[in-house]
Scaffold this motif. Structure first.
Motif, mmCIF file in Angstrom:
data_model
loop_
_atom_site.group_PDB
_atom_site.id
_atom_site.type_symbol
_atom_site.label_atom_id
_atom_site.label_comp_id
_atom_site.label_asym_id
_atom_site.label_seq_id
_atom_site.Cartn_x
_atom_site.Cartn_y
_atom_site.Cartn_z
ATOM 1 N N PRO A 24 22.341 6.878 -20.916
ATOM 2 C CA PRO A 24 22.958 5.860 -21.775
ATOM 3 C C PRO A 24 23.406 6.470 -23.103
ATOM 4 O O PRO A 24 22.696 7.282 -23.700
ATOM 5 C CB PRO A 24 21.813 4.852 -21.992
ATOM 6 C CG PRO A 24 20.902 5.045 -20.817
ATOM 7 C CD PRO A 24 20.968 6.500 -20.497
ATOM 8 N N GLY A 25 24.590 6.106 -23.537
ATOM 9 C CA GLY A 25 25.107 6.602 -24.802
ATOM 10 C C GLY A 25 25.619 8.027 -24.756
ATOM 11 O O GLY A 25 25.959 8.599 -25.792
ATOM 12 N N GLU A 70 26.193 4.664 -19.787
ATOM 13 C CA GLU A 70 26.072 3.235 -20.071
ATOM 14 C C GLU A 70 26.210 2.974 -21.573
ATOM 15 O O GLU A 70 25.617 3.671 -22.399
ATOM 16 C CB GLU A 70 24.716 2.737 -19.581
ATOM 17 C CG GLU A 70 24.476 1.252 -19.808
ATOM 18 C CD GLU A 70 23.082 0.828 -19.390
ATOM 19 O OE1 GLU A 70 22.665 -0.285 -19.774
ATOM 20 O OE2 GLU A 70 22.405 1.617 -18.696
ATOM 21 N N GLY A 71 27.024 1.992 -21.932
ATOM 22 C CA GLY A 71 27.174 1.589 -23.317
ATOM 23 C C GLY A 71 28.231 2.345 -24.101
ATOM 24 O O GLY A 71 28.493 2.023 -25.263
ATOM 25 N N VAL A 72 28.857 3.345 -23.497
ATOM 26 C CA VAL A 72 29.889 4.117 -24.204
ATOM 27 C C VAL A 72 31.239 3.420 -24.029
ATOM 28 O O VAL A 72 31.736 3.277 -22.913
ATOM 29 C CB VAL A 72 29.978 5.559 -23.674
ATOM 30 C CG1 VAL A 72 31.129 6.310 -24.355
ATOM 31 C CG2 VAL A 72 28.665 6.292 -23.899
ATOM 32 N N THR A 73 31.800 2.983 -25.126
ATOM 33 C CA THR A 73 33.078 2.260 -25.077
ATOM 34 C C THR A 73 34.182 2.925 -25.889
ATOM 35 O O THR A 73 35.345 2.564 -25.766
ATOM 36 C CB THR A 73 32.899 0.825 -25.600
ATOM 37 O OG1 THR A 73 32.404 0.875 -26.954
ATOM 38 C CG2 THR A 73 31.909 0.047 -24.737
#
Length: 340
Positions: A24-25, A70-73
């Motif tokens: 994540p990240g 996950e969570g990277v936009t």
């Protein structure tokens, strides 16, 4: 994936290692180009005081995003990026006051922790910086050393209209001089004893001085008259040139120490006190320096191509170090091509 590992000074081997999982990240990137810098050479010779072996080098890079955690936009697959190689604690005084380049527990990829000399690399997304569409892979890998220059000039403050001396015409000295000029310095001179590097500096639009032909004091007087230099950037890391910078500094001026000085340096502190000189260290960079570097390149104010003198395939990583040893001053910036 293939990874180049320096097992000991002067010895690099390739190993097949798994690509790390993307957490994540984080993002996964495919490395495109790696620049070799002076600090890397110290590691090759076993003379870097803060690096142990084995070590994976590589900290000046361009890369393409291949996976998102996950969570990277803020990124998408296919983005060209460069990576800030600092690993910081986030808890010490510098880190909690926006000065993370001075982290009390600072580690740098390629020196105290794993660098990017591999086909793929997984990194926290916050360390990645998106590069503009259309920027070449080689120019993308040059943003890191340009960020060093931007930070050094920022340490002085507003340089517009100031008289500037840069000691040392290697890649960092050249980029410091280009940055000062790009930010509106009244006049910038760069000193260097290598005729080849002087010619490169001239290609970059810089005023050059060979200190073997005229003294630094005379060069400053010729360029700036009685006003002298407002700031001197020492970009070699030599006790001799640092001493000389102090000796020729105008009263009330600044000396920015950019070069890594490996030995104890005798400085006439009585002279520093009497002349109200400011000796200012400059260490690495922060994200704002990367942003400024990208902006200056986007405005066409920085010449990179004259500095990129050699290209070596990833399959011959050690050859890049040998080439620098053989070519010496004629090897300005050597690029590792990950596609070959």
């Amino acid at each position: 994936m293939k990874q180049a590992i320096m097992l000991e000074p002067g010895r690099i081997e390739y190993r097949d290692v798994p690509v790390p999982e993307v957490g994540p990240g984080q993002i996964e990137v495919k490395i495109r180009k790696i620049g070799v810098c002076g600090s890397d050479i110290h590691v090759w010779h076993g003379k870097h005081p803060y690096t142990s072996y084995p070590v994976v080098q590589g900290h000046e890079v361009s890369a393409v995003v291949t996976k998102l955690g996950e969570g990277v936009t803020e990124f998408k697959v296919g983005d060209l990026v460069t990576i800030q190689p600092q690993v910081v604690c986030g808890k010490c005084y510098p880190c909690t006051h926006g000065l993370y380049n001075d982290c009390e527990e600072l580690k740098v990829m390629g020196f105290q922790t794993t660098g990017m000399a591999s086909e793929y690399f997984v990194v926290d997304a916050v360390k990645a910086i998106k590069l503009p569409d259309g920027m070449s892979d080689e120019h993308g890998a040059m943003i890191e050393p340009l960020a060093v220059a931007c930070h050094a000039v920022r340490r002085f403050g507003d340089i517009a209209g100031k008289n500037v001396v840069v000691i040392g015409g290697g890649p960092i000295g050249n980029l410091v001089a280009q940055t000062a000029k790009a930010k509106g310095a009244a006049k910038v001179i760069i000193t260097e004893i290598s005729d080849y590097r002087l010619k490169v500096a001239e290609k970059c639009g810089l005023i050059t001085v060979n200190p073997t032909q005229t003294t630094l004091r005379d060069a400053i007087r010729s360029a700036f008259g009685s006003d002298g230099a407002d700031v001197i950037f020492e970009c070699i890391g030599s006790p001799k040139t640092l001493e000389e910078a102090v000796e020729v500094a105008r009263k009330g001026s600044d000396i920015i120490v950019v070069g890594v000085v490996p030995d104890l340096c005798p400085i006439n502190m009585g002279f520093v006190q009497d002349h109200e000189l400011r000796l200012i260290g400059s260490a690495m960079y922060r994200v704002e320096d990367y942003r400024e570097a990208i902006e200056l390149v986007g405005k066409g104010l920085i010449e990179f191509d004259a500095l990129i003198t050699h290209r070596v395939p990833f399959s011959d990583y050690a050859g890049a170090y040998r080439l620098i040893e053989e070519q010496k001053d004629k090897a300005m910036k050597v690029m590792i091509d990950m596609e070959k």
